[in-house]
Write a protein that holds these residues in place. Sequence first.
Motif, PDB file in Angstrom:
ATOM      1  N   SER A 154       5.901 -21.011  28.474  1.00  0.00           N
ATOM      2  CA  SER A 154       5.765 -21.041  27.017  1.00  0.00           C
ATOM      3  C   SER A 154       4.555 -20.268  26.519  1.00  0.00           C
ATOM      4  O   SER A 154       4.452 -19.985  25.328  1.00  0.00           O
ATOM      5  CB  SER A 154       5.671 -22.488  26.522  1.00  0.00           C
ATOM      6  N   ASN A 155       3.618 -19.943  27.406  1.00  0.00           N
ATOM      7  CA  ASN A 155       2.458 -19.160  26.957  1.00  0.00           C
ATOM      8  C   ASN A 155       2.201 -17.932  27.831  1.00  0.00           C
ATOM      9  O   ASN A 155       1.095 -17.391  27.824  1.00  0.00           O
ATOM     10  CB  ASN A 155       1.201 -20.039  26.876  1.00  0.00           C
ATOM     11  N   THR A 207       9.454 -12.355  26.922  1.00  0.00           N
ATOM     12  CA  THR A 207       9.321 -13.781  27.206  1.00  0.00           C
ATOM     13  C   THR A 207       9.929 -14.064  28.572  1.00  0.00           C
ATOM     14  O   THR A 207      10.756 -13.307  29.070  1.00  0.00           O
ATOM     15  CB  THR A 207      10.032 -14.622  26.135  1.00  0.00           C
ATOM     16  N   THR A 210      12.669 -17.845  28.071  1.00  0.00           N
ATOM     17  CA  THR A 210      12.560 -18.899  27.069  1.00  0.00           C
ATOM     18  C   THR A 210      12.495 -18.259  25.693  1.00  0.00           C
ATOM     19  O   THR A 210      12.200 -17.069  25.565  1.00  0.00           O
ATOM     20  CB  THR A 210      11.299 -19.757  27.297  1.00  0.00           C
ATOM     21  N   THR A 229       7.690 -18.699  21.489  1.00  0.00           N
ATOM     22  CA  THR A 229       6.980 -19.924  21.124  1.00  0.00           C
ATOM     23  C   THR A 229       5.766 -19.608  20.261  1.00  0.00           C
ATOM     24  O   THR A 229       5.364 -18.449  20.120  1.00  0.00           O
ATOM     25  CB  THR A 229       6.493 -20.663  22.388  1.00  0.00           C
ATOM     26  N   GLU A 230       5.192 -20.664  19.693  1.00  0.00           N
ATOM     27  CA  GLU A 230       3.968 -20.508  18.895  1.00  0.00           C
ATOM     28  C   GLU A 230       2.848 -19.887  19.736  1.00  0.00           C
ATOM     29  O   GLU A 230       2.083 -19.058  19.249  1.00  0.00           O
ATOM     30  CB  GLU A 230       3.517 -21.876  18.363  1.00  0.00           C
TER      31      GLU A 230
END
Length: 605
Positions: free
Chosen positions: A248-249, A290, A293, A296-297
Amino acid sequence: MVGIIPEDKINEIRQSIDIVDIIGEYVHLKKQGRNYFGLCPFHGENTPSFSVSPDKQIYHCFGCKAGGNAISFLMDIDGLSFQEAIIKLAEKGKIPLDLEIGSEQNRSDSKVNSEKKQMLEAHELLQKFYHHLLVNTKEGQNALEYLVDRGFTLDSIEKFQIGYSLPSWDFVVKLLQKRGFSLSLMEKAGLIIQKENSDSYFDRFRNRIMFPIQNSKGETIAFAGRSIEKEDQPKYLNSPETELFNKSNVLYNFFRAKSFIKKQQQAILFEGFADVISADKAELYNGIATMGTSLTEQHVQLIRRMTDTIIICYDSDFAGTEAAYRAANMLTDHHCQIRIARMPEGFDPDEYIKKYGSEKFRQEIIAGSLTFMAFKMEYHRLGKKLQNEGEKLRYIEKIIEEITNLDKAVERDHYLRQLADEFSISLDALKQQQQQMYYAKKKNGHVKQRENNQNRLFLQQKSRLLPANQTAERRLLAHMLQSVDLAFKIKDLLNGIILYYDEHQAILTYLLGFYEEGNEADTSKFLLYLPDENLRRIVTELEMMPLNSDVADREIEDYVNQVLKHQKMLKIKEKENLQKKAEQENDFVKAIDLAKEIIVLRKSL
């Protein structure tokens, strides 16, 4: 305070680097006046409030109040210890360091980071091992031919360190064990898997093309393995999430692309790493993706540190179009400038480049990308039969709603005309409906109102209006940070008066001590002297205050008088309370004496 690194060496390292260069690797900075501004990397924001001063070699965020020098920035942004940050800066400044290993602090840091370091070392080892197997061994020959047949060049294979994992069930297990790695830790790192109800382990990746995944510092933290044989499922097998890897990051290729993104002020967002590698081959070096996924923020914040202009280039199928629409909305919500590169039906970027070549991809797909509004006009057509009168009217109404949300009048006019031409509708009628929709949405609070932003700015400025004595103390400290002589002059003028705000008094005490040790005025160095993070934040905020370079004696005296006046006001308040108490106790002699003292104090004001 400075551990095993001598203070003179720390100062040499500080002076060898420029804080703008250091922070510029993490934050997209724009010069405004003497300072640089960008989006704060320590909290989510849409308007740049993060300021970097090249003159003072410090940074300060006016939003979250984060502040410090290059050393504290690296400690906060990368989670480094003081010593690790110094070592990193020394490498950038090409300053040799002869460190004695074995201090208590060093042993403590080593213990805390030991597992993480071992995980990184194991990933680095396997990256080299997998790559060697692919390009230098007979076992990797079929996998290498497989890649070449699909358009991968040897240069790309080398640049992205693509590799191959053997079909063995335990080769990696034995290799890691032989190199002294704990197998339980390697299982925790996602490299091997423990058998159920057993103490034995087996390899996670077998007979797959291996794509290393790096973090923003270029450290390998995971792998993505693509199957070669159809029976090997799934097609793509990624490392599980671990202490090192959180998809996610993490953005694929970010550490390679970030310098190009900053230079070109544009990022190209792809769906997968094959697209990134093909784009790189097409001389588009600002591509990122990505990791299996949705955007994301955390991804958005990572991108916005480098640029606010993004081209989204996803697959042309329904899933890719939906994903592009979601990603574009998220990026737009964060005030990014978005364009959508549309692929012909049936193609993804990797396939298009292989068939039509790099030049056509750059010119027709990337350079020919759509504005987000133009993409919306395409997107909202999907699945609709516009020959049907009802569906056509619903489509037109939806597009008018989207046009209503546009900020610029020229854009609204452009797309309304486009709509009028396509469906042979009166432009006046469309404008009338758009105005009705605007006022209806405004009434219900659904339209972005510029006056809201202005009101918010006014309230922020109003909230920053400080009491006169607080402003005076801040101004005095800010001037004391600029000059040793002025600092001691102000100290004499205060004549032992304690500043009203504890933090201000603490900064005053530390600053005088700093100067008494023979240091010159150097805020970046003084920040290392301060033991408290809150005090450091206040100091960086004070340093960002606009000041007269040639301050007049009268101005300093006015500030000092304001501080002294507040002290007298406090004494008056105290004596007034004592006077009331004396009157209540019928001690009129004491009350009269206090009244006289109050009169004297008031006259002195």
